[in-house]
Scaffold this active site. Structure first.
Site, PDB file in Angstrom:
ATOM      1  N   ASN A  76       0.974  -1.113  -0.094  1.00  0.00           N
ATOM      2  CA  ASN A  76      -0.005  -0.226   0.019  1.00  0.00           C
ATOM      3  C   ASN A  76       0.873   1.188  -0.019  1.00  0.00           C
ATOM      4  O   ASN A  76       1.998   1.220   0.196  1.00  0.00           O
ATOM      5  CB  ASN A  76      -0.990   0.044   1.319  1.00  0.00           C
ATOM      6  CG  ASN A  76      -0.309  -0.080   2.575  1.00  0.00           C
ATOM      7  OD1 ASN A  76       0.539   0.919   2.826  1.00  0.00           O
ATOM      8  ND2 ASN A  76      -0.340  -1.349   3.269  1.00  0.00           N
TER       9      ASN A  76
ATOM     10  N   VAL B 256      -0.566 -10.577   0.883  1.00  0.00           N
ATOM     11  CA  VAL B 256       1.021 -11.245   0.411  1.00  0.00           C
ATOM     12  C   VAL B 256       1.837 -10.154   0.945  1.00  0.00           C
ATOM     13  O   VAL B 256       2.997 -10.531   1.550  1.00  0.00           O
ATOM     14  CB  VAL B 256       1.189 -11.102  -1.082  1.00  0.00           C
ATOM     15  CG1 VAL B 256       0.970  -9.882  -1.753  1.00  0.00           C
ATOM     16  CG2 VAL B 256       2.312 -11.809  -1.500  1.00  0.00           C
ATOM     17  N   ASP B 257       1.658  -8.738   1.298  1.00  0.00           N
ATOM     18  CA  ASP B 257       2.428  -7.833   1.994  1.00  0.00           C
ATOM     19  C   ASP B 257       2.828  -8.157   3.449  1.00  0.00           C
ATOM     20  O   ASP B 257       3.889  -8.418   3.759  1.00  0.00           O
ATOM     21  CB  ASP B 257       1.565  -6.732   1.921  1.00  0.00           C
ATOM     22  CG  ASP B 257       2.394  -5.294   2.337  1.00  0.00           C
ATOM     23  OD1 ASP B 257       3.709  -5.530   2.467  1.00  0.00           O
ATOM     24  OD2 ASP B 257       1.692  -4.437   2.560  1.00  0.00           O
TER      25      ASP B 257
ATOM     26  N   SER C 234      -3.247  -6.382  -6.636  1.00  0.00           N
ATOM     27  CA  SER C 234      -4.745  -5.791  -6.337  1.00  0.00           C
ATOM     28  C   SER C 234      -5.856  -6.759  -6.454  1.00  0.00           C
ATOM     29  O   SER C 234      -7.332  -6.391  -6.078  1.00  0.00           O
ATOM     30  CB  SER C 234      -5.110  -4.753  -7.503  1.00  0.00           C
ATOM     31  OG  SER C 234      -4.445  -3.540  -7.302  1.00  0.00           O
ATOM     32  N   THR C 235      -5.818  -8.014  -6.562  1.00  0.00           N
ATOM     33  CA  THR C 235      -7.016  -9.055  -6.703  1.00  0.00           C
ATOM     34  C   THR C 235      -7.349  -9.689  -5.401  1.00  0.00           C
ATOM     35  O   THR C 235      -8.197 -10.669  -5.442  1.00  0.00           O
ATOM     36  CB  THR C 235      -6.350 -10.240  -7.642  1.00  0.00           C
ATOM     37  OG1 THR C 235      -5.498 -11.041  -7.132  1.00  0.00           O
ATOM     38  CG2 THR C 235      -6.025  -9.736  -8.899  1.00  0.00           C
TER      39      THR C 235
ATOM     40  N   TYR D  71      -7.692  -5.482  -2.473  1.00  0.00           N
ATOM     41  CA  TYR D  71      -8.047  -4.354  -3.189  1.00  0.00           C
ATOM     42  C   TYR D  71      -9.294  -4.588  -4.252  1.00  0.00           C
ATOM     43  O   TYR D  71      -9.663  -3.726  -4.836  1.00  0.00           O
ATOM     44  CB  TYR D  71      -6.809  -3.770  -3.838  1.00  0.00           C
ATOM     45  CG  TYR D  71      -5.987  -2.884  -3.128  1.00  0.00           C
ATOM     46  CD1 TYR D  71      -6.187  -2.478  -1.625  1.00  0.00           C
ATOM     47  CD2 TYR D  71      -4.862  -2.221  -3.591  1.00  0.00           C
ATOM     48  CE1 TYR D  71      -5.608  -1.816  -0.720  1.00  0.00           C
ATOM     49  CE2 TYR D  71      -3.948  -1.499  -2.565  1.00  0.00           C
ATOM     50  CZ  TYR D  71      -4.430  -1.164  -1.296  1.00  0.00           C
ATOM     51  OH  TYR D  71      -3.632  -0.420  -0.383  1.00  0.00           O
TER      52      TYR D  71
END
Ligand code: AR6
Length: 176
Positions: A31, A40-41, A124-125, A128
């Site tokens: 982000n 995943v972050d 993004s999937t 987000y």
């Protein structure tokens, strides 16, 4: 189809955990703060250790569609490319251009830093909310366009790493 070849670059899709990939760089779906999060972050920060957060603090964040580089610390990957995908807001807020920019900027940063093997998550999937099929088409299309425009690219391998079968299937469809 789960593999494509462009000149000297192989592009393929695998199911697995990106934090375990033995590649020169893994891409993080971060982000704008670059100070960690879920998905995943969170997994990348846990696997890389607290040194990654310390390195990220020095970067002053990252705008949506941009990419920044850190070392991989305790990861097998030597580097992490942090990119920030768009939040899905119905598709009329420049989401597709911003998502394409994530892949384009990550590839440019990889090339500029001598990275030859690179693994992407489906940016993004998750949190987000970007629709999977549309996102994988942009991912594959942007990588393809980049490699067509850089026939001398030193990147030898690009892997799309998926957490589940639905994502693998979406990439395979996009490869057709
Ligand atoms: N390996 C591979 N793919 C994974 C892994 C993993 N270890 N973990 C999750 N995925 P997301 P976003 C997949 O939500 O949508 C964070 O809080 C997941 O199944 O991680 O870009 C950031 O800090 C999905 O297909 O990223 C931001 O605030 C894909 O990775 C926000 O989430 C991306 O899901 C970014 O949201």
């Amino acid at each position: 189809m789960n593999k494509l070849q462009f000149n000297q670059t192989t592009v393929h899709v695998v199911k697995g955990d990106i934090t375990r990939c033995e590649v020169d760089a893994i891409v993080n779906a971060a982000n704008e703060s670059l100070l960690g999060g879920g998905g995943v972050d969170g997994a990348i920060h846990r696997a890389a250790g607290p040194e990654l957060l310390a390195a990220c603090r020095l970067l002053n964040g990252c705008r949506t569609g941009e990419a920044k580089l850190t070392p991989g610390f305790r990861l097998k990957a030597a580097h992490v490319i942090h990119t920030v995908g768009p939040v899905w807001r119905g598709g009329t807020h420049g989401e597709s251009e911003l998502l394409a920019s994530c892949y384009q900027k990550s590839l440019e940063l990889a090339e500029a830093n001598g990275i030859r093997t690179l693994a992407f998550p489906a940016v993004s999937t998750g949190i987000y909310g970007y629709p999977l099929e549309q996102a994988t088409e942009i991912a594959v299309g942007t990588v393809q366009k980049y490699l067509e425009n850089h026939p001398g690219s030193d990147i030898s391998e690009i892997t799309f790493v998926c957490f589940d079968d639905a994502a693998v299937h979406a990439y395979e469809q996009a490869f057709e």
